[in-house]
Design an enzyme around this catalytic site. Structure first.
Site, PDB file in Angstrom:
ATOM      1  N   LYS A 118       0.813  -1.211   0.000  1.00 35.07           N
ATOM      2  CA  LYS A 118       0.000   0.000   0.000  1.00 35.07           C
ATOM      3  C   LYS A 118       0.847   1.262   0.000  1.00 35.07           C
ATOM      4  O   LYS A 118       0.455   2.281  -0.589  1.00 35.07           O
ATOM      5  CB  LYS A 118      -0.950  -0.007   1.206  1.00 35.07           C
ATOM      6  CG  LYS A 118      -2.100  -1.006   1.098  1.00 35.07           C
ATOM      7  CD  LYS A 118      -3.032  -0.881   2.290  1.00 35.07           C
ATOM      8  CE  LYS A 118      -4.278  -1.736   2.110  1.00 35.07           C
ATOM      9  NZ  LYS A 118      -3.979  -3.165   2.104  1.00 35.07           N
ATOM     10  N   GLY A 166      -8.505  -7.514   2.335  1.00 34.34           N
ATOM     11  CA  GLY A 166      -9.570  -8.291   2.958  1.00 34.34           C
ATOM     12  C   GLY A 166      -9.849  -7.938   4.402  1.00 34.34           C
ATOM     13  O   GLY A 166     -10.443  -8.720   5.136  1.00 34.34           O
ATOM     14  N   HIS A 237     -14.210  -4.202   7.764  1.00 33.55           N
ATOM     15  CA  HIS A 237     -13.611  -3.880   6.472  1.00 33.55           C
ATOM     16  C   HIS A 237     -13.733  -5.019   5.475  1.00 33.55           C
ATOM     17  O   HIS A 237     -13.038  -5.038   4.462  1.00 33.55           O
ATOM     18  CB  HIS A 237     -12.146  -3.455   6.642  1.00 33.55           C
ATOM     19  CG  HIS A 237     -11.955  -2.458   7.756  1.00 33.55           C
ATOM     20  ND1 HIS A 237     -12.410  -1.171   7.658  1.00 33.55           N
ATOM     21  CD2 HIS A 237     -11.415  -2.586   8.996  1.00 33.55           C
ATOM     22  CE1 HIS A 237     -12.134  -0.524   8.793  1.00 33.55           C
ATOM     23  NE2 HIS A 237     -11.548  -1.362   9.612  1.00 33.55           N
ATOM     24  N   GLU A 277      -9.987   0.563  -5.999  1.00 34.86           N
ATOM     25  CA  GLU A 277     -10.956   0.927  -4.973  1.00 34.86           C
ATOM     26  C   GLU A 277     -10.781   2.384  -4.553  1.00 34.86           C
ATOM     27  O   GLU A 277      -9.655   2.859  -4.367  1.00 34.86           O
ATOM     28  CB  GLU A 277     -10.811   0.002  -3.767  1.00 34.86           C
ATOM     29  CG  GLU A 277     -10.987  -1.467  -4.129  1.00 34.86           C
ATOM     30  CD  GLU A 277     -11.156  -2.360  -2.922  1.00 34.86           C
ATOM     31  OE1 GLU A 277     -10.957  -1.878  -1.788  1.00 34.86           O
ATOM     32  OE2 GLU A 277     -11.508  -3.539  -3.106  1.00 34.86           O
ATOM     33  N   ARG A 295      -6.291  -8.907  -8.834  1.00 38.83           N
ATOM     34  CA  ARG A 295      -6.897 -10.228  -8.983  1.00 38.83           C
ATOM     35  C   ARG A 295      -8.375 -10.061  -9.284  1.00 38.83           C
ATOM     36  O   ARG A 295      -8.890  -8.944  -9.332  1.00 38.83           O
ATOM     37  CB  ARG A 295      -6.731 -11.022  -7.689  1.00 38.83           C
ATOM     38  CG  ARG A 295      -7.270 -10.257  -6.471  1.00 38.83           C
ATOM     39  CD  ARG A 295      -7.299 -11.082  -5.219  1.00 38.83           C
ATOM     40  NE  ARG A 295      -7.522 -10.302  -4.022  1.00 38.83           N
ATOM     41  CZ  ARG A 295      -8.701  -9.853  -3.601  1.00 38.83           C
ATOM     42  NH1 ARG A 295      -9.782 -10.092  -4.321  1.00 38.83           N
ATOM     43  NH2 ARG A 295      -8.810  -9.156  -2.484  1.00 38.83           N
TER      44      ARG A 295
END
Length: 651
Positions: A118, A166, A237, A277, A295
């Site tokens: 990130k 995730g 989340h 996102e 993915r």
């Protein structure tokens, strides 16, 4: 890239089954891999060939790169599809696949590395002029540095695993004083899930919406956006409800977000399916880059439903060097699609995972259902507890909602507790109905988790009748009783029968009258109900699903309840005698014990941390007390109900 005839799917569950279906339709030979826990799984039986890759834990099987490559070699597979989760965003795996002379169905290892971190990804996005959330993504990972930047950013803020996804390795901090504990938990979880405990900090946009854009790119550099999805309804989340197109997104905003998503993909030379996102500010205009998933996403079916495209088929085509068959100008969105994730979990008990044998699995056959389980399968503690995805499509959003509500009403999963009733209730909430849900919706609506719905006397009476029927049917199967007029009930005429039942541990002293006739009267504490042969309660029709548990009891699903019904044991009690004990609420690894014998604790203090289903669960004190004794040690694998520690009154 290159053509291939045999595809190995390096995954399990519903995504493996979903990939197998498309690959089979395209005439490809499919190869499955499985762990010891999945030897009889649905994806194994669906594939043309299947290879064992290790023991049940994912680290010994689905994350074992050498074992998966060995299976590819043994099966003569020429390509590997990683699905999602596990090794799907592991650059070392993508590189190892290519080094073995195989085709990796996904982006390059370099793109995975950049977007998988990130901190690095955010730097790339800033260079590509993609708007980003303010935060810290530096190399200095000391607590002191992170604390300093946290004060500059301000609260609320998010602590995130740099290599994560995730919802793992992620913590919301609303008070800077809570940051040290959040850092410790996030690092531990991130290290266990990704092998990397590097963290980043970001400003938490709690009233934002989570909007993601599906992008696709081929080897010729053609990159397109396939519309957006709204994934704002999420817990910890992790997404709960997804829909496409996103409610309230105007054509102009869709174009702007699509342009930014394409720029993000092109900045790393992306190839294949990916998802960019964004967080959409509450003003409905400003959006910020969150992350890119390199993915296929869990929620990709809603995009398929509104575009008419098979994203797995596109992945396989691009992996073989073909150009995208559709241009940006030809992308159209038709109707509306909604997806919900069906989990084996107990919403009223902190959403703890539920394991066990699925005695019955039935879903609505009108909508699309992507699943990797069937009746008779086992839900184990080793993997994510998602059982299926239900996807409804309609000409309008209201039409899709109605179809989904009907589908949930007709879904029965017996043997494990699920979130079916929770999902059904969510769809009735005004925020969902009125397109107003934000990422904070679930936390605001259920600050202490969804309440456990009280069991009605009607449900208790119905449970009694079905339990009697189940016992009688079992006896008849052994030729112990003759058949009667009520599907196997013994004929006792009008004699009252005492019946002490346990419904999920709650005791009920009941009386049943009329067993063996067309109507049974069940009486309890101040109530009486009449149950007819067709299971009408006081003349009213009800929907009920039930199945024997294999040990003399039965599982019952009705009126939003999933209940385990058994005869009460003579030693059973409803007294809260165990309030002085902390037990494991599920099977898992005890990663932390925060207290020692003699310590004084207050209600709400974290006593221990249990790792299960790839998540860290904090176990807290139910009341003030003193730790009387510890019964386990850090590092132990605990079974459900294992005694961790005992408490005594502080006075």
């Amino acid at each position: 890239m290159g053509t291939f005839d045999t595809l190995l799917i390096a995954n399990r569950g519903e995504i493996a089954c979903r990939i197998i279906r498309t690959a089979r339709d395209l005439g490809l030979r499919t190869v499955a891999v499985y762990s010891d826990a999945d030897a009889e799984a649905l994806h194994v039986s669906m594939a043309d060939e299947a290879h064992r890759v290790g023991h049940a834990p994912a680290t010994d099987s689905y994350l074992n790169i050498d074992a998966i490559l060995a299976a590819a070699k043994a099966s003569s597979a020429e390509a590997i599809h990683p699905g999602y989760g596990f090794l799907s965003e592991n650059a070392d795996f993508a590189r190892a696949v290519e080094d073995a002379g195989l085709i990796f169905v996904g982006p390059s290892a370099k793109a995975i590395e950049i977007m998988g971190d990130k901190a690095i990804a955010k730097a790339h996005m800033l260079n590509a002029s993609v708007p980003c959330v303010p935060g810290y993504q530096g190399d200095d990972q000391t607590d002191a540095t992170l604390l300093s930047h946290a004060r500059d950013i301000g609260v609320p803020l998010m602590v995130k695993a740099a290599a994560g996804g995730g919802g793992k390795g992620m913590r919301l901090v609303t008070d800077v004083d809570d940051l040290p504990e959040a850092l410790t938990l996030a690092r531990t979880e991130a290290s266990a899930a990704f092998g990397n405990d590097t963290l980043i900090l970001e400003r938490a946009m709690q009233n934002a919406r989570h909007i993601e854009v599906q992008v696709f790119a081929d080897h010729a550099g053609n990159t397109i956006a396939l519309g957006e999805r709204d994934c704002s309804v999420q817990r910890r989340h992790q997404k709960v409800i997804e829909e496409a197109p996103a409610p309230g997104v105007t054509p102009n905003l869709r174009k702007r977000m699509g342009k930014a998503a394409i720029a993000a993909a092109q900045s790393v030379g992306y190839v294949g399916a990916g998802t960019v996102e964004f967080l959409l500010d509450e003003n409905g205009e400003d959006f910020y880059f969150l992350e890119m998933n390199t993915r296929l996403q869990v929620e990709h079916p809603v995009t398929e439903m509104v575009t008419g495209l098979d994203l797995v088929a596109l992945q396989l085509a691009v992996a073989q060097g073909r150009s995208l068959p559709v241009s940006q100008e030809n992308v159209t969105l038709s109707g509306h699609a909604i997806e919900v994730r069906l989990y084996a979990e107990d919403p009223a008990n902190g959403f703890l995972p539920s394991i066990g044998k699925i005695q019955k699995f039935e879903t609505d056959n009108i909508i699309r259902v992507d699943t990797g389980v069937r009746s008779g399968d086992e839900v184990t503690p080793y993997y994510d507890p998602m059982l299926a995805k239900l996807i409804a499509h309609g000409d309008t959003r209201d039409g899709a909602l109605r179809a989904m509500i009907r589908a949930l009403d007709n879904t029965a999963v017996l043997g494990v507790t699920t979130n079916v009733a929770f999902l059904r209730d969510l769809l009735d909430h005004a925020e969902v109905q009125n397109r107003a849900a934000t990422t904070s919706f679930l936390d605001d609506t259920y600050p202490d988790g969804p309440p456990k719905t009280a069991i009605t006397s009607q449900t208790i009476a119905l449970a009694a009748v079905l339990f009697l029927r189940s016992e009688s049917d079992a006896a008849q199967a052994q030729s112990l009783l003759p058949d009667t007029s009520l599907a196997g009930f013994s004929s006792d005429g009008g004699l009252p029968i005492p019946l002490d039942l346990s419904l999920d541990g709650d005791l009920h002293n009941l009386t049943a009258t009329g067993v063996g006739t067309g109507h049974i009267t069940v009486s309890g504490d101040g109530w009486t109900h009449n149950i007819s042969n067709d299971l009408r309660i006081d003349g009213l029709r009800t929907t009920v699903h039930h199945a024997p548990d294999g040990t003399g009891g039965l599982f019952l699903q009705t009126a939003g309840h999933h209940l385990h019904v058994t005869r009460a044991q003579p030693w059973a009690t409803t007294d809260a005698a165990s309030t002085g004990a902390l037990t494991a609420p599920m099977p898992g690894l005890l990663v932390t014990l925060n207290v020692a014998t003699g310590d004084t604790v207050q209600k709400g203090d974290t006593l221990a941390v249990l790792e299960a289903m790839k998540m860290q669960h904090q176990l807290t004190a139910a009341a003030d007390g003193v730790v009387a004794a510890l019964h386990v040690e850090t590092g132990q694998q605990l079974s459900k109900g294992a005694l961790i520690l005992t408490m005594e009154d502080p006075t």
